[in-house]
Design an enzyme around this catalytic site. Structure first.
Site, PDB file in Angstrom:
ATOM      1  N   ASP A   1      29.383 123.421 106.622  1.00 33.51           N
ATOM      2  CA  ASP A   1      30.644 124.075 106.451  1.00 33.51           C
ATOM      3  C   ASP A   1      30.678 124.740 105.166  1.00 33.51           C
ATOM      4  O   ASP A   1      31.001 124.432 104.358  1.00 33.51           O
ATOM      5  CB  ASP A   1      31.846 123.320 107.114  1.00 33.51           C
ATOM      6  CG  ASP A   1      32.982 124.128 106.894  1.00 33.51           C
ATOM      7  OD1 ASP A   1      33.304 125.398 106.315  1.00 33.51           O
ATOM      8  OD2 ASP A   1      33.972 123.234 107.422  1.00 33.51           O
TER       9      ASP A   1
ATOM     10  N   LYS B   1      38.084 132.660 104.061  1.00 35.80           N
ATOM     11  CA  LYS B   1      37.872 132.362 102.736  1.00 35.80           C
ATOM     12  C   LYS B   1      36.680 132.911 102.406  1.00 35.80           C
ATOM     13  O   LYS B   1      36.657 133.827 101.269  1.00 35.80           O
ATOM     14  CB  LYS B   1      37.536 130.765 102.908  1.00 35.80           C
ATOM     15  CG  LYS B   1      38.943 130.094 103.039  1.00 35.80           C
ATOM     16  CD  LYS B   1      38.461 128.502 103.300  1.00 35.80           C
ATOM     17  CE  LYS B   1      39.735 127.586 103.667  1.00 35.80           C
ATOM     18  NZ  LYS B   1      40.758 127.273 102.503  1.00 35.80           N
TER      19      LYS B   1
ATOM     20  N   PHE C   1      37.366 117.617 107.456  1.00 42.19           N
ATOM     21  CA  PHE C   1      38.307 118.677 107.466  1.00 42.19           C
ATOM     22  C   PHE C   1      39.209 118.649 108.716  1.00 42.19           C
ATOM     23  O   PHE C   1      38.883 118.125 109.950  1.00 42.19           O
ATOM     24  CB  PHE C   1      37.758 120.198 107.224  1.00 42.19           C
ATOM     25  CG  PHE C   1      39.235 121.190 107.108  1.00 42.19           C
ATOM     26  CD1 PHE C   1      39.872 121.142 105.942  1.00 42.19           C
ATOM     27  CD2 PHE C   1      39.376 121.878 107.892  1.00 42.19           C
ATOM     28  CE1 PHE C   1      40.871 121.869 105.502  1.00 42.19           C
ATOM     29  CE2 PHE C   1      40.508 122.880 107.717  1.00 42.19           C
ATOM     30  CZ  PHE C   1      41.084 122.831 106.459  1.00 42.19           C
ATOM     31  N   THR C   2      40.612 118.798 108.393  1.00 41.17           N
ATOM     32  CA  THR C   2      41.705 118.390 109.777  1.00 41.17           C
ATOM     33  C   THR C   2      41.173 119.217 110.950  1.00 41.17           C
ATOM     34  O   THR C   2      40.959 118.595 111.980  1.00 41.17           O
ATOM     35  CB  THR C   2      42.832 119.162 109.298  1.00 41.17           C
ATOM     36  OG1 THR C   2      42.789 120.468 108.781  1.00 41.17           O
ATOM     37  CG2 THR C   2      43.673 118.372 108.190  1.00 41.17           C
TER      38      THR C   2
ATOM     39  N   ARG D   1      48.357 117.475 101.250  1.00 44.64           N
ATOM     40  CA  ARG D   1      47.076 116.990 101.754  1.00 44.64           C
ATOM     41  C   ARG D   1      47.167 115.671 101.539  1.00 44.64           C
ATOM     42  O   ARG D   1      46.630 115.039 100.492  1.00 44.64           O
ATOM     43  CB  ARG D   1      45.802 117.945 100.960  1.00 44.64           C
ATOM     44  CG  ARG D   1      45.924 119.347 101.128  1.00 44.64           C
ATOM     45  CD  ARG D   1      44.972 119.647 102.352  1.00 44.64           C
ATOM     46  NE  ARG D   1      45.782 119.712 103.595  1.00 44.64           N
ATOM     47  CZ  ARG D   1      45.512 120.406 104.780  1.00 44.64           C
ATOM     48  NH1 ARG D   1      44.454 121.281 104.623  1.00 44.64           N
ATOM     49  NH2 ARG D   1      45.960 120.258 105.971  1.00 44.64           N
TER      50      ARG D   1
ATOM     51  N   PHE E   1      51.049 118.415 110.685  1.00 48.50           N
ATOM     52  CA  PHE E   1      51.551 118.842 109.662  1.00 48.50           C
ATOM     53  C   PHE E   1      52.002 120.207 109.754  1.00 48.50           C
ATOM     54  O   PHE E   1      52.802 120.777 108.844  1.00 48.50           O
ATOM     55  CB  PHE E   1      50.620 118.730 108.385  1.00 48.50           C
ATOM     56  CG  PHE E   1      49.336 119.319 108.760  1.00 48.50           C
ATOM     57  CD1 PHE E   1      48.308 118.684 109.424  1.00 48.50           C
ATOM     58  CD2 PHE E   1      49.017 120.594 108.558  1.00 48.50           C
ATOM     59  CE1 PHE E   1      47.150 119.135 109.639  1.00 48.50           C
ATOM     60  CE2 PHE E   1      47.634 121.035 108.772  1.00 48.50           C
ATOM     61  CZ  PHE E   1      46.936 120.416 109.435  1.00 48.50           C
TER      62      PHE E   1
ATOM     63  N   TYR F   1      33.957 147.851 122.451  1.00 48.14           N
ATOM     64  CA  TYR F   1      34.043 146.382 122.642  1.00 48.14           C
ATOM     65  C   TYR F   1      32.670 145.717 122.716  1.00 48.14           C
ATOM     66  O   TYR F   1      32.638 144.757 122.191  1.00 48.14           O
ATOM     67  CB  TYR F   1      34.693 146.548 124.389  1.00 48.14           C
ATOM     68  CG  TYR F   1      34.839 144.966 124.829  1.00 48.14           C
ATOM     69  CD1 TYR F   1      36.131 144.431 124.813  1.00 48.14           C
ATOM     70  CD2 TYR F   1      33.664 144.245 125.406  1.00 48.14           C
ATOM     71  CE1 TYR F   1      36.361 143.435 125.422  1.00 48.14           C
ATOM     72  CE2 TYR F   1      33.873 143.196 125.959  1.00 48.14           C
ATOM     73  CZ  TYR F   1      35.067 142.669 125.957  1.00 48.14           C
ATOM     74  OH  TYR F   1      35.406 141.417 126.330  1.00 48.14           O
TER      75      TYR F   1
HETATM   76  N1  F0G Z   1      36.447 124.516 107.251  1.00 49.76           N
HETATM   77  C1  F0G Z   1      37.045 124.170 105.888  1.00 49.76           C
HETATM   78  C2  F0G Z   1      36.235 123.699 104.908  1.00 49.76           C
HETATM   79  C3  F0G Z   1      38.347 124.732 105.801  1.00 49.76           C
HETATM   80  O1  F0G Z   1      38.780 124.947 104.520  1.00 49.76           O
HETATM   81  C4  F0G Z   1      38.933 125.618 107.019  1.00 49.76           C
HETATM   82  C5  F0G Z   1      40.254 126.202 106.752  1.00 49.76           C
HETATM   83  C6  F0G Z   1      38.249 125.533 108.107  1.00 49.76           C
HETATM   84  C7  F0G Z   1      37.020 125.065 108.342  1.00 49.76           C
HETATM   85  C8  F0G Z   1      39.011 126.199 109.388  1.00 49.76           C
HETATM   86  O2  F0G Z   1      38.798 127.630 109.135  1.00 49.76           O
HETATM   87  O3  F0G Z   1      41.347 128.417 108.936  1.00 49.76           O
HETATM   88  O4  F0G Z   1      39.392 129.947 109.475  1.00 49.76           O
HETATM   89  O5  F0G Z   1      40.106 128.415 110.992  1.00 49.76           O
HETATM   90  N2  F0G Z   1      41.129 125.746 105.738  1.00 49.76           N
HETATM   91  C9  F0G Z   1      42.326 126.464 105.236  1.00 49.76           C
HETATM   92  C10 F0G Z   1      43.024 125.896 104.226  1.00 49.76           C
HETATM   93  C11 F0G Z   1      43.213 126.285 106.656  1.00 49.76           C
HETATM   94  O6  F0G Z   1      44.153 126.303 104.231  1.00 49.76           O
HETATM   95  O7  F0G Z   1      42.373 125.275 103.522  1.00 49.76           O
HETATM   96  P1  F0G Z   1      40.296 128.688 109.558  1.00 49.76           P
END
Ligand code: F0G
Length: 482
Positions: free
Chosen positions: A223, A266, A132-133, A389, A455, A80
């Site tokens: 990011d 990623k 980003f969303t 998208r 979505f 931990y």
């Molecule tokens: N920033 C970017 C540019 C991303 O593409 C993503 C995730 C995140 C932040 C958030 O990261 O999923 O680890 O919490 N993109 C995924 C996609 C969900 O399918 O493009 P996460």
């Protein structure tokens, strides 16, 4: 190198790995695909994996691991607090990214929550190349406002602009002049700008943005979730960068930022995330939120085994031959579709092949979600899951009105080292069939619309019986084939 010249004269992608572990797939008949789609409210997030032949939803957390990563996972140190595996990850991040301070988070959006919680106050303005969303949702939740300052060329679907993710410096100056540097906690640059088609940012633009920010005391935030492909494109496309190694370019890019976060779903070929910070003061400001929201400081919500995989994965991210695989396959798909007259985002970016749904199905009005309708149609045509998208991925504004997206894209993500070239050829073929039958595709409407990030779990229905007609047309053209 992961393309090779064939005797025929063609240049083709060539995999620089062999496959040792495989997973069986099934391709359901079109009639079952139709039933599945209906059951999922035409939302591909709600389709079970067993009903999918090719999963091009995302590259997030589904990249193939290397033998070295799997081996490292077997040898992780469970604890931990004070895990040796965590210290190795921390040291690797220092080495690869060049920041002195690191904090763990369980994925990218968790890092965004920590950043927003630490630094965003009500009334703050956060300029960025593009949202980003999850980023926008977290920053807005804390009372901040996101302002997009992408250069105008970034939104032109088909062009020869190599760095569509660049910030427009005049727009940046104007935002600062309007709101005052004191109301801007940082400028965010998203590498491999996701929502405009995985398009890269140039090193020159990063340097120019930093120059403006430094003089005014505004912090630089990156990011880096999609930085791997972005670095590859900097090396390929940016003058003066061809002779630098990916390791050198990584350190050079990082040196311009104060805060740097990434989704290791990623970057790092595993599952997790992290935040690199320039100073001890910044680390102190944030560190108490980690045990509160994520987990203790030496795991931050990640499994020990995943941390071991990320540590090896980050080294692999510096290997040009390894990181070339994604962009090479994506470029192949983009150019093959373009040859067939199918509208795609060009030049090819990272992450995936982005089809211009606005031009594919111009008969569908924005409020009937053209990109989402195209994704549903493509699932019917091939058992292929892609990601919308476009307008469906937007949030309603403060008055509850729909916001029409700048771009309507269907993203065919290319998780790294997962698909063979014959699978990519199948995806191209089924999209070519759909292109010839595009007049059959109509829109979707909500049956259940969630209030935030709709979505993900919203349910929709087709505005007519077009899905039945499309499935019937497929059956006519492929009487004996799946
Ligand atoms: N920033 C970017 C540019 C991303 O593409 C993503 C995730 C995140 C932040 C958030 O990261 O999923 O680890 O919490 N993109 C995924 C996609 C969900 O399918 O493009 P996460």
């Amino acid at each position: 190198m992961s393309t090779i010249k064939f005797y025929s004269g063609e240049t083709m992608p060539l995999e620089m790995h062999r496959v040792r572990v495989v997973q069986k797939l099934q391709l359901l008949p079109v009639e079952e695909r139709l039933r599945t789609l209906r059951g999922a409210g035409s939302n591909l997030y709600l389709i079970p994996n067993r009903a999918i032949y090719m999963d091009m939803l995302t590259d997030s957390g589904v990249n193939a691991m290397s033998d070295d990563q799997v081996a490292a996972m077997m040898n992780a140190d469970d604890a931990y607090a004070g895990s040796e595996t965590y210290y190795k990850l921390e040291a690797k991040c220092r080495e690869v990214f060049g920041f002195d301070y690191f904090l763990p988070a369980h994925q990218g959006r968790a890092a965004e929550n920590l950043i927003a919680t630490t630094w965003i106050k009500p009334g703050h303005i956060i300029p960025m190349n593009y949202h980003f969303t999850t980023t926008r949702a977290h920053f807005t939740l804390k009372g901040g406002r996101v302002v997009e300052i992408l250069k105008d060329d970034g939104l032109i679907v088909n062009s020869d602009e190599p760095f569509k993710g660049d910030i427009d410096l005049d727009k940046l100056r104007a935002v600062i002049a309007e709101h005052g540097a004191e109301n801007i906690p940082f400028v965010r640059i998203e590498a491999g700008t996701n929502l405009i088609g995985g398009q890269p940012v140039s090193l020159a633009n990063i340097i120019a943005v930093e120059e403006i920010c430094r003089s005014l005391g505004i912090k630089m935030l990156m990011d880096a979730s999609l930085l791997q492909d972005n670095l590859y494109f900097i090396k390929q496309r940016e003058p003066g960068c061809q002779d630098k190694s990916i390791r050198e370019l990584m350190l050079e890019v990082c040196s311009h930022f104060d805060i740097f976060y990434f989704s290791a779903r990623k970057l790092g070929f595993a599952r997790g995330g992290g935040i690199c910070l320039r100073t001890k003061e910044m680390w102190d400001d944030m560190k108490e939120f980690v045990p509160l929201y994520e987990g203790f400081l030496t795991y931050g919500g990640m499994s020990i085994r995943e941390m071991a995989a990320i540590t090896v994965g980050l080294d692999e991210t510096l290997d040009e031959e390894i990181i070339a695989q994604g962009p090479t396959f994506i470029t192949y798909m983009v150019e093959e579709l373009h040859k067939r007259g199918i509208p795609v985002v060009r030049p090819a970016g990272g992450l995936g092949c982005h089809v211009d749904a606005g031009a594919f199905v111009p008969q569908i009005p924005g409020l009937q979600y053209p990109a989402a309708a195209l994704c549903a149609a493509y699932y019917l045509a091939g058992g292929i899951r892609t990601m919308e998208r476009g307008t469906l991925s937007e949030e309603r504004d403060e008055n509850g009105n729909e916001v029409i997206a700048h771009m309507e894209l269907m993203r065919c993500a290319m998780p790294r080292r997962v698909f063979t070239l014959s699978q990519v050829n199948y995806a191209i073929d089924r999209l070519a069939w759909l292109w010839d039958n595009r007049h059959l595709i109509e829109g979707l409407r909500f049956v259940e619309e969630p209030n935030t990030l709709r979505f993900f779990v919203g349910r929709l229905e087709p505005v007519s019986d077009w899905q039945e007609k499309l499935a019937a047309a497929f059956r006519r053209d492929f009487p004996d084939s799946l």
